[in-house]
Design a protein around this motif. Structure first.
Motif, PDB file in Angstrom:
ATOM      1  N   THR A  22      -6.514   5.097  11.060  1.00 54.37           N
ATOM      2  CA  THR A  22      -5.216   4.982  11.737  1.00 54.37           C
ATOM      3  C   THR A  22      -4.288   4.082  10.942  1.00 54.37           C
ATOM      4  N   ILE A  23      -2.993   4.471  10.918  1.00 57.48           N
ATOM      5  CA  ILE A  23      -1.991   3.555  10.388  1.00 57.48           C
ATOM      6  C   ILE A  23      -1.033   3.202  11.521  1.00 57.48           C
ATOM      7  N   VAL A  73       4.622  10.061   9.396  1.00 58.10           N
ATOM      8  CA  VAL A  73       3.850  10.812  10.393  1.00 58.10           C
ATOM      9  C   VAL A  73       3.360  12.129   9.805  1.00 58.10           C
ATOM     10  N   ASN A  74       4.251  12.854   9.138  1.00 62.87           N
ATOM     11  CA  ASN A  74       3.875  14.162   8.592  1.00 62.87           C
ATOM     12  C   ASN A  74       2.782  14.033   7.528  1.00 62.87           C
ATOM     13  N   ILE A  75       2.964  13.080   6.615  1.00 64.87           N
ATOM     14  CA  ILE A  75       1.980  12.921   5.534  1.00 64.87           C
ATOM     15  C   ILE A  75       0.653  12.411   6.089  1.00 64.87           C
ATOM     16  N   ALA A  76       0.714  11.429   7.015  1.00 63.01           N
ATOM     17  CA  ALA A  76      -0.514  10.879   7.588  1.00 63.01           C
ATOM     18  C   ALA A  76      -1.328  11.961   8.286  1.00 63.01           C
ATOM     19  N   SER A  82       0.826  -1.200   0.000  1.00 59.07           N
ATOM     20  CA  SER A  82       0.000   0.000   0.000  1.00 59.07           C
ATOM     21  C   SER A  82       0.866   1.257   0.000  1.00 59.07           C
ATOM     22  N   SER A  83       0.236   2.346  -0.271  1.00 57.71           N
ATOM     23  CA  SER A  83       0.911   3.637  -0.242  1.00 57.71           C
ATOM     24  C   SER A  83      -0.023   4.627   0.430  1.00 57.71           C
ATOM     25  N   LEU A  84       0.554   5.728   0.922  1.00 55.59           N
ATOM     26  CA  LEU A  84      -0.279   6.743   1.559  1.00 55.59           C
ATOM     27  C   LEU A  84      -1.259   7.342   0.558  1.00 55.59           C
ATOM     28  N   HIS A  85      -0.826   7.395  -0.707  1.00 56.29           N
ATOM     29  CA  HIS A  85      -1.727   7.922  -1.731  1.00 56.29           C
ATOM     30  C   HIS A  85      -2.962   7.032  -1.856  1.00 56.29           C
ATOM     31  N   ARG A  86      -2.749   5.709  -1.855  1.00 59.81           N
ATOM     32  CA  ARG A  86      -3.881   4.797  -1.974  1.00 59.81           C
ATOM     33  C   ARG A  86      -4.737   4.840  -0.715  1.00 59.81           C
ATOM     34  N   ILE A  87      -4.064   4.899   0.443  1.00 60.38           N
ATOM     35  CA  ILE A  87      -4.792   4.919   1.708  1.00 60.38           C
ATOM     36  C   ILE A  87      -5.646   6.172   1.831  1.00 60.38           C
ATOM     37  N   GLY A 107      -5.194  13.719   7.730  1.00 62.37           N
ATOM     38  CA  GLY A 107      -6.149  13.454   8.797  1.00 62.37           C
ATOM     39  C   GLY A 107      -6.125  12.074   9.385  1.00 62.37           C
ATOM     40  N   LEU A 108      -4.986  11.384   9.318  1.00 63.77           N
ATOM     41  CA  LEU A 108      -4.890  10.034   9.869  1.00 63.77           C
ATOM     42  C   LEU A 108      -4.122  10.041  11.190  1.00 63.77           C
TER      43      LEU A 108
END
Length: 681
Positions: free
Chosen positions: A598-599, A623-626, A586-591, A630-631
């Protein structure tokens, strides 16, 4: 009857007694006389005919037609033609007319009118029969008793290429291919003599020289006791044989790649087994699993995947011997059978050569695709003297290779066999583990390091096997998933988690959130959501108090059904967490596009976070991207104060790990939580 004169008495008698009808006509087409035979044929009286024009009785005759015929008779002496006469009742009669001028009497003509209805019926039937024969798909050939061809139909020409005038008068030897022996024809003629018929498959030759198979039937036609003719009908079997060959090919070959399928492979395996029993020739089975294939399929689509599989089959086919068998075992797995005395001692080199075939990239359009392969192999009779074991052993060795690394080769050994035995024992044990109270749930706290508060607990499963002792979830959960037991076990874990959580809510012991792991296999259960709703009603636990944890690998699957279930869970109120983030696809873009709250960063990124710059960079970026999308972020496997401090620097305060607590049994968790709260104060 008109009197033709004293000298024409014989003519009068002849006209009266002839079987054909008779007309005497003048040059204007007026009927002057008629005999009884014509009156009998048409039903008219003599008075109703004499004095009338020809056209009054001929269906299609006009005055001009009559004049034209009289002109021809005058010029040529006579004419013969067919016509249709209308009877008194209105019926139409087919007749043949022979018209001539009366000798020595210019301007008079007579016509002999013959009833040809029977002949016409016969001709119509003959025409119909001929049309049927010519329309027949079978070729038909008729010879006389000496074998000389008298008739062929249109299908004969269509099949053989010979026109009728090219074969009539010749014998069927013109079609001979030379492929049938003299004894073959001796038996055929013997059957015709004795039974009057023969049928069988022969190979004949077309006009083009093409040899073709046909099904031939010959019957003798008798005239009295002697054979007068032979009638042969045949059909071209070329297309039938092509379709049969195609069906046989499809039955024994993989439709995508064209190589052997498992049915053909098993037949070849049976031959290898017989070869060993008769000549003591050993054989080897090599199993291949193409790595990264799923990634190609997901990224480039099924057309690319199919193309790659065909290219792999071509590449392997070129490298193996004609005596070897290459088959497609499953989606991206292939199997090779080699039977020869020196193969076992060269198995390592053979497998290395096969692996080297994947060094060269594959291509799909402009895409350059690098694949690798994991290989497992087993030898008969070295690894087992039971034939049925070898394929299974090769597969086991391949799966063992998959667990190691890309391009790994594994020859079957006793350790793998022991591992299989243990796995089978574990699978059997799992089937009754719930009923025998061997499974228990533990709870591990999740702590906010900024406030030192336990905000959630994760429910974890433990198994105490009566013989093997404590079994790690990393060992038995994959077995549960592969065997299909995970649905029953997963439902039991969810019920245990919610039941105990409800008790702690009522006892004011803990009112945070309980996290429960859910397998992809549970999502495939069509009744999963219904069962979960029923459990919420039964335990009176709100959905927003239950976090559903799914592994990151679920997000590598493009199945829309999984996404739909995640969305449905989110709509019900369940928060969704991704477990072990960073280890899958997975990727943050997909998530960002998924219903995720939460991740959980995997322990492998936390272990060296105090000193490893790469891990620090990765965690800080996640952490910064999540947070920007809003994660929430939780770090797993936190074991030291230094790790807690470094995570805090990056803005990650949610922690879970041995630094705070190991997973706690149900009966000790309340006491641990009370002590933790007291320390925090």
């Amino acid at each position: 009857m008109k009197d033709y004169g004293q000298g024409d008495i014989s003519l009068n008698l002849l006209v009266d007694r002839m079987l054909d009808g008779f007309w005497l006509v003048n040059k204007h087409g007026v009927i002057l006389d008629v005999n009884e035979q014509y009156l009998s044929l048409t039903g008219y009286s003599k008075e109703e005919v004499v004095g009338h024009l020809i056209e009054d009785f001929e269906l299609f005759e006009s005055n001009q037609d009559t004049n034209d015929r009289i002109a021809k008779i005058t010029e040529f002496g006579s004419v013969r033609f067919e016509s249709k006469h209308v009877t008194k009742s209105g019926a139409v009669v087919d007749v043949e007319v022979m018209a001539s001028a009366v000798p020595n009497n210019k301007g008079l003509f007579f016509g002999l009118i013959r009833d040809i209805r029977v002949r016409k019926e016969y001709e119509a039937k003959l025409l119909l029969t001929n049309n049927i024969i010519n329309q027949a798909s079978d070729g038909i050939l008729v010879t006389d008793s000496s074998g000389n061809i008298e008739y062929v139909n249109q299908s004969f020409t269509n099949i053989t290429g010979y026109q009728s005038d090219e074969v009539i008068g010749k014998t069927p030897a013109v079609l001979s291919s030379g492929m049938q022996s003299a004894s073959f024809y001796d038996q055929m003629w013997a059957s015709l003599e004795k039974k009057g018929a023969w049928a069988g498959e022969v190979w004949n030759k077309k006009k083009t020289g093409e040899i073709y198979p046909e099904w031939l039937t010959i019957n003798s036609l008798k005239s009295g006791k002697k054979t007068s003719h032979y009638i042969a009908n045949f059909n071209d079997l070329s297309e039938s044989k092509r379709l049969t060959n195609q069906q046989e090919f499809l039955e024994f070959h993989d439709q995508l790649t064209g190589i052997a399928n498992l049915k053909l492979f098993n037949q070849r395996l049976s031959i290898a087994q017989m070869l060993y029993e008769k000549q003591n020739v050993p054989y080897v089975i090599i199993m291949l699993d193409v790595s990264r294939f799923k990634t190609v399929n997901d990224a480039l689509g099924h057309a690319a995947g199919d193309h790659i599989l065909k290219e792999i089959a071509k590449r392997l086919t070129k490298r193996i011997r004609l005596s070897d068998t290459l088959a497609r075992f499953s989606g991206n797995q292939f199997v090779i059978l080699m039977s020869e005395q020196n193969v076992p001692q060269n198995i390592d080199k053979i497998c290395q050569n096969i692996a080297a075939y994947f060094d060269e990239p594959f291509y799909f359009g402009t895409q350059n695709i690098k694949l690798s392969v994991n290989i497992g192999a087993a030898i008969f009779p070295e690894h087992s003297k039971e034939h049925n074991d070898i394929l299974a052993y090769a597969e086991m060795a391949m799966y063992h290779a998959k667990k190691q690394q890309y391009d790994y080769i594994q020859l079957f050994n006793n350790q793998i066999k022991q591992a299989l035995s243990t796995r089978n024992k574990l699978e059997e044990g799992l089937k009754t583990a719930i009923k025998r109270d061997q499974l228990t749930v533990y709870f591990q706290p999740q702590v906010n390091s900024a406030t030192n508060e336990v905000f959630a607990i994760e429910c974890l499963l433990r198994w105490q096997h009566p013989e093997l002792g404590s079994i790690s979830p990393d060992t038995f959960i994959p077995i549960a998933e592969e065997s299909g037991l995970i649905c029953e076990i997963g439902d039991w874990v969810m019920e245990q988690a919610l039941t105990h959580f409800r008790q702690w809510l009522l006892g004011n012991i803990f009112d945070g959130t309980v996290a429960v792991n859910v397998s992809l296999a549970q999502f495939l259960n069509p009744n999963y959501l219904i069962g979960l709703r029923n459990l919420l009603s039964k335990t009176l636990v709100a959905a927003n108090k239950v976090e559903i944890e799914v592994t990151e690998s679920l997000f590598s699957n493009q199945d829309a059904d999984h996404l739909a279930i995640l969305k449905e869970l989110n709509l019900i109120g369940f928060p969704i967490a991704i477990d072990d983030f960073g280890t899958g696809y997975s990727s943050l873009h997909r998530i960002k596009m998924m219903p995720v709250n939460t991740i959980k960063i995997d322990k492998c990124f936390i272990d060296n976070i105090e000193t490893d710059v790469s891990d620090q960079t990765i965690v800080q970026a996640v952490v910064n991207i999540a947070k920007s999308i809003g994660l929430n972020v939780l770090a797993e496997g936190v074991e030291t104060q230094g790790q807690v401090n470094k995570l805090a620097e990056f803005g990650c305060y949610y922690c879970q790990g041995y630094f705070y607590a190991k997973p706690q049994p149900i009966d000790t968790f309340p006491n641990w939580l009370a002590e933790f709260k007291n320390k925090s104060v």
